[in-house]
Design a protein around this motif. Sequence first.
Motif, PDB file in Angstrom:
ATOM      1  N   GLU A  48       0.827  -1.203   0.000  1.00 32.65           N
ATOM      2  CA  GLU A  48       0.000   0.000   0.000  1.00 32.65           C
ATOM      3  C   GLU A  48       0.867   1.262   0.000  1.00 32.65           C
ATOM      4  O   GLU A  48       0.505   2.276  -0.584  1.00 32.65           O
ATOM      5  N   SER A  49       2.023   1.187   0.667  1.00 33.14           N
ATOM      6  CA  SER A  49       2.916   2.346   0.703  1.00 33.14           C
ATOM      7  C   SER A  49       3.455   2.673  -0.684  1.00 33.14           C
ATOM      8  O   SER A  49       3.672   3.852  -1.008  1.00 33.14           O
ATOM      9  N   ASP A  50       3.664   1.649  -1.531  1.00 36.97           N
ATOM     10  CA  ASP A  50       4.108   1.902  -2.908  1.00 36.97           C
ATOM     11  C   ASP A  50       3.026   2.622  -3.702  1.00 36.97           C
ATOM     12  O   ASP A  50       3.307   3.542  -4.476  1.00 36.97           O
ATOM     13  N   HIS A  72      12.227  16.235  -0.645  1.00 36.62           N
ATOM     14  CA  HIS A  72      11.122  16.069   0.292  1.00 36.62           C
ATOM     15  C   HIS A  72      10.741  14.604   0.558  1.00 36.62           C
ATOM     16  O   HIS A  72      10.686  14.181   1.708  1.00 36.62           O
ATOM     17  N   TRP A  73      10.461  13.876  -0.507  1.00 39.12           N
ATOM     18  CA  TRP A  73       9.909  12.536  -0.301  1.00 39.12           C
ATOM     19  C   TRP A  73      10.937  11.545   0.241  1.00 39.12           C
ATOM     20  O   TRP A  73      10.669  10.819   1.203  1.00 39.12           O
ATOM     21  N   MET A  74      12.108  11.494  -0.343  1.00 37.00           N
ATOM     22  CA  MET A  74      13.122  10.547   0.118  1.00 37.00           C
ATOM     23  C   MET A  74      13.542  10.824   1.561  1.00 37.00           C
ATOM     24  O   MET A  74      13.661   9.877   2.361  1.00 37.00           O
ATOM     25  N   PRO A  75      13.780  12.090   1.960  1.00 41.71           N
ATOM     26  CA  PRO A  75      14.102  12.331   3.372  1.00 41.71           C
ATOM     27  C   PRO A  75      13.010  11.846   4.319  1.00 41.71           C
ATOM     28  O   PRO A  75      13.307  11.355   5.411  1.00 41.71           O
ATOM     29  N   PHE A  76      11.740  11.973   3.877  1.00 33.37           N
ATOM     30  CA  PHE A  76      10.634  11.466   4.703  1.00 33.37           C
ATOM     31  C   PHE A  76      10.698   9.946   4.820  1.00 33.37           C
ATOM     32  O   PHE A  76      10.665   9.396   5.925  1.00 33.37           O
ATOM     33  N   GLU A  77      10.795   9.247   3.708  1.00 34.00           N
ATOM     34  CA  GLU A  77      10.791   7.781   3.752  1.00 34.00           C
ATOM     35  C   GLU A  77      12.026   7.221   4.451  1.00 34.00           C
ATOM     36  O   GLU A  77      11.959   6.171   5.110  1.00 34.00           O
ATOM     37  N   GLN A  78      13.169   7.897   4.313  1.00 33.37           N
ATOM     38  CA  GLN A  78      14.399   7.386   4.897  1.00 33.37           C
ATOM     39  C   GLN A  78      14.355   7.352   6.422  1.00 33.37           C
ATOM     40  O   GLN A  78      15.088   6.585   7.049  1.00 33.37           O
ATOM     41  N   LYS A  79      13.478   8.153   7.024  1.00 28.58           N
ATOM     42  CA  LYS A  79      13.337   8.132   8.481  1.00 28.58           C
ATOM     43  C   LYS A  79      12.940   6.749   8.983  1.00 28.58           C
ATOM     44  O   LYS A  79      13.246   6.369  10.121  1.00 28.58           O
ATOM     45  N   LEU A 123       6.218   1.358   6.655  1.00 31.69           N
ATOM     46  CA  LEU A 123       5.544   2.568   6.188  1.00 31.69           C
ATOM     47  C   LEU A 123       4.042   2.370   6.035  1.00 31.69           C
ATOM     48  O   LEU A 123       3.253   3.269   6.333  1.00 31.69           O
ATOM     49  N   THR A 124       3.642   1.201   5.560  1.00 33.44           N
ATOM     50  CA  THR A 124       2.219   0.944   5.377  1.00 33.44           C
ATOM     51  C   THR A 124       1.480   1.019   6.708  1.00 33.44           C
ATOM     52  O   THR A 124       0.388   1.603   6.801  1.00 33.44           O
ATOM     53  N   GLU A 125       2.075   0.450   7.766  1.00 32.57           N
ATOM     54  CA  GLU A 125       1.456   0.525   9.085  1.00 32.57           C
ATOM     55  C   GLU A 125       1.396   1.960   9.578  1.00 32.57           C
ATOM     56  O   GLU A 125       0.429   2.370  10.226  1.00 32.57           O
ATOM     57  N   PHE A 126       2.443   2.740   9.278  1.00 30.04           N
ATOM     58  CA  PHE A 126       2.414   4.155   9.663  1.00 30.04           C
ATOM     59  C   PHE A 126       1.248   4.873   8.993  1.00 30.04           C
ATOM     60  O   PHE A 126       0.518   5.620   9.639  1.00 30.04           O
ATOM     61  N   TYR A 127       1.064   4.666   7.683  1.00 30.83           N
ATOM     62  CA  TYR A 127      -0.024   5.339   6.977  1.00 30.83           C
ATOM     63  C   TYR A 127      -1.371   4.971   7.602  1.00 30.83           C
ATOM     64  O   TYR A 127      -2.257   5.827   7.736  1.00 30.83           O
ATOM     65  N   ARG A 128      -1.513   3.724   7.982  1.00 29.00           N
ATOM     66  CA  ARG A 128      -2.777   3.290   8.577  1.00 29.00           C
ATOM     67  C   ARG A 128      -3.010   3.967   9.927  1.00 29.00           C
ATOM     68  O   ARG A 128      -4.099   4.490  10.204  1.00 29.00           O
ATOM     69  N   ASP A 129      -1.991   3.970  10.780  1.00 27.90           N
ATOM     70  CA  ASP A 129      -2.136   4.606  12.092  1.00 27.90           C
ATOM     71  C   ASP A 129      -2.295   6.119  11.961  1.00 27.90           C
ATOM     72  O   ASP A 129      -3.026   6.743  12.742  1.00 27.90           O
ATOM     73  N   TYR A 130      -1.622   6.710  11.005  1.00 27.10           N
ATOM     74  CA  TYR A 130      -1.760   8.144  10.748  1.00 27.10           C
ATOM     75  C   TYR A 130      -3.211   8.488  10.426  1.00 27.10           C
ATOM     76  O   TYR A 130      -3.761   9.469  10.937  1.00 27.10           O
ATOM     77  N   GLY A 189       5.341  11.445  11.172  1.00 23.54           N
ATOM     78  CA  GLY A 189       6.332  10.373  11.142  1.00 23.54           C
ATOM     79  C   GLY A 189       7.303  10.486  12.301  1.00 23.54           C
ATOM     80  O   GLY A 189       7.675   9.485  12.921  1.00 23.54           O
ATOM     81  N   ASP A 190       7.713  11.702  12.630  1.00 24.61           N
ATOM     82  CA  ASP A 190       8.615  11.902  13.766  1.00 24.61           C
ATOM     83  C   ASP A 190       7.949  11.465  15.068  1.00 24.61           C
ATOM     84  O   ASP A 190       8.567  10.790  15.902  1.00 24.61           O
ATOM     85  N   LEU A 191       6.683  11.843  15.257  1.00 22.06           N
ATOM     86  CA  LEU A 191       5.958  11.430  16.466  1.00 22.06           C
ATOM     87  C   LEU A 191       5.819   9.908  16.512  1.00 22.06           C
ATOM     88  O   LEU A 191       5.970   9.282  17.572  1.00 22.06           O
ATOM     89  N   TYR A 192       5.520   9.319  15.373  1.00 19.34           N
ATOM     90  CA  TYR A 192       5.319   7.871  15.292  1.00 19.34           C
ATOM     91  C   TYR A 192       6.603   7.120  15.620  1.00 19.34           C
ATOM     92  O   TYR A 192       6.571   6.070  16.266  1.00 19.34           O
ATOM     93  N   LEU A 193       7.727   7.663  15.200  1.00 27.95           N
ATOM     94  CA  LEU A 193       9.009   7.010  15.472  1.00 27.95           C
ATOM     95  C   LEU A 193       9.374   7.097  16.948  1.00 27.95           C
ATOM     96  O   LEU A 193      10.138   6.269  17.442  1.00 27.95           O
ATOM     97  N   TRP A 194       8.829   8.085  17.672  1.00 26.47           N
ATOM     98  CA  TRP A 194       9.015   8.065  19.122  1.00 26.47           C
ATOM     99  C   TRP A 194       8.393   6.805  19.715  1.00 26.47           C
ATOM    100  O   TRP A 194       8.937   6.212  20.641  1.00 26.47           O
ATOM    101  N   ILE A 195       7.242   6.409  19.187  1.00 20.64           N
ATOM    102  CA  ILE A 195       6.569   5.198  19.681  1.00 20.64           C
ATOM    103  C   ILE A 195       7.398   3.960  19.358  1.00 20.64           C
ATOM    104  O   ILE A 195       7.576   3.073  20.200  1.00 20.64           O
TER     105      ILE A 195
END
Length: 381
Positions: free
Chosen positions: A37-39, A61-68, A80-87, A124-130
Motif C-alpha cells: 500500500e505504501s508503494d 522532500h519525499w526521500m528524506p521522509f521515507e528514509q526516516k 511505512l504501510t502501518e504508519f499510513y494506517r495509524d496516521y 512520522g517523527d511522532l510515530y518514530l518516538w513510539i
Amino acid sequence: KQIIIQQLPLVMITTSEDENPYAIFETLNERGLQLEESDLIRNHVFMQLSLTEQDRFNDEHWMPFEQKFEETDDYSGVDLTEFYRDYMMRTGEYVQKNEIYHQFKRRTSEMTPRELVDELSYYGDLYLWIQRPETAPNEELTNALRRLQYLEIGTAHQLVLNLLYRWDSDDLSIDELLETLHGLESFVLRRFICGRSTRGYYRTFPIAARSIEDDDVKGSLFAYLKSQGWPDDTELLDNILRFDMYNRDKKKTWLVLRTLEEQFGHREPVQYDELTIEHVMPQTIDDNEWGDEWKAMLGDEWERIHDQWLHALGNLTLSGYNPELSNRPFDEKRELLMESHVELNGYFEECDNWTEKTIRERNQELAERLASIWRVPQVDD
C-alpha cells in the motif's frame, strides 16, 4: 536457474517525455499487480506533480521522509504501510488493511504534495518516538513509551499518536500525557491478568481516540476505557491468585517486576539489563539431592504445588545470578538472592522455607502493590 531465465518474462515500458510514468504505473496496477500500500501511496503522490517537478520533489522532500523509517545501525526498519494506517486512524476512523491506499487518496485529496509530505514527515517523527522511544525528546517520555513496548499493543499506536500530537501542540502538559499513558498501561495490564479478551482492541483504541474531548482529554479517554471493562481491584486480586504470569507473557512479567523494583527508589541506577527473571521454586524439580530437598520442603503435594504456583507472581523475582541459582535448594538460593542488591529479594531474608503458604503470601503482597501502582482512575460517570 536456466528455467527462470527462459520462462520469466521481462517487460520494459518506454515513456515519452510528455507521459507520466506514475500514471502508467497506476493503470497497470489496477489490472492486478500486487504491491505494498505504501508503494501505491507514493505513486499517487507523484502523480500530482508535473514531470519536471518529480525528481526535485523526490530528492528534497519525499526521500528524506521515507528514509526516516529505514533500518539504521541502532534500530530496525519501521513499516511505512502501518504508519499510513495509524496516521489515518489517529482521529478515530477505522481503516481496514486492504483499504489503506484508497482511504489515503480520499482523505488527502485537498492537500498539495508539499503540504502532504510536510504533514507526513511531522507525524512520522511522532510515530518514530513510539517505535524508537530513545528518540523521544525527554527522558520521562522515553521511559513511558518504552514501557508501552513491553505491553505489545500495536493496536493502540494510533491512540498514542493522537496523544503525542496533543502534547506537542501544547494541548496536554507533560504530566497529563504521562498520566494518560500510564492509565493505558493499567487498562491493558489489568485486563491481561484478568484474562479479558484482546480481540476487540483493533476497534477499541480507534474509538477511544474519537472519544477524546478537547477540554478534558484524560478524563474523557479514561471514561471510555472504563466503559470497555477496566477490571477493579477485587477482580484483579482474585485472578492473580491463579494466574501463570511468566508462562503467559514474559515481557509483561518483566515490566511488572521491574516496576515493583523501581518503587523502592534506588539511590543509584540499577543495571536492569544485567538482571533476569528468576523462579524461586525452580522450574524443574529433579530426582536428585537438590530435587529431594525441594520435595521435602513442599510436602506430599509437591507436584500440585509446583504446577499451580511455579509461574505465579509470588514465585518470581529478579536476579543477576540466574545460572548460579539454577535448581539449588531454597537455603542456597536465598543466600545468593540476598547478595544481588535487588530490593525485591529483601523479602526472603525472613523466610525460613519456601512453601505453598509463603508463595501465596508473597503473591498477595505483590498483587496489592501492583494494584496500587496501576490504579483504576476515578472518573465522572
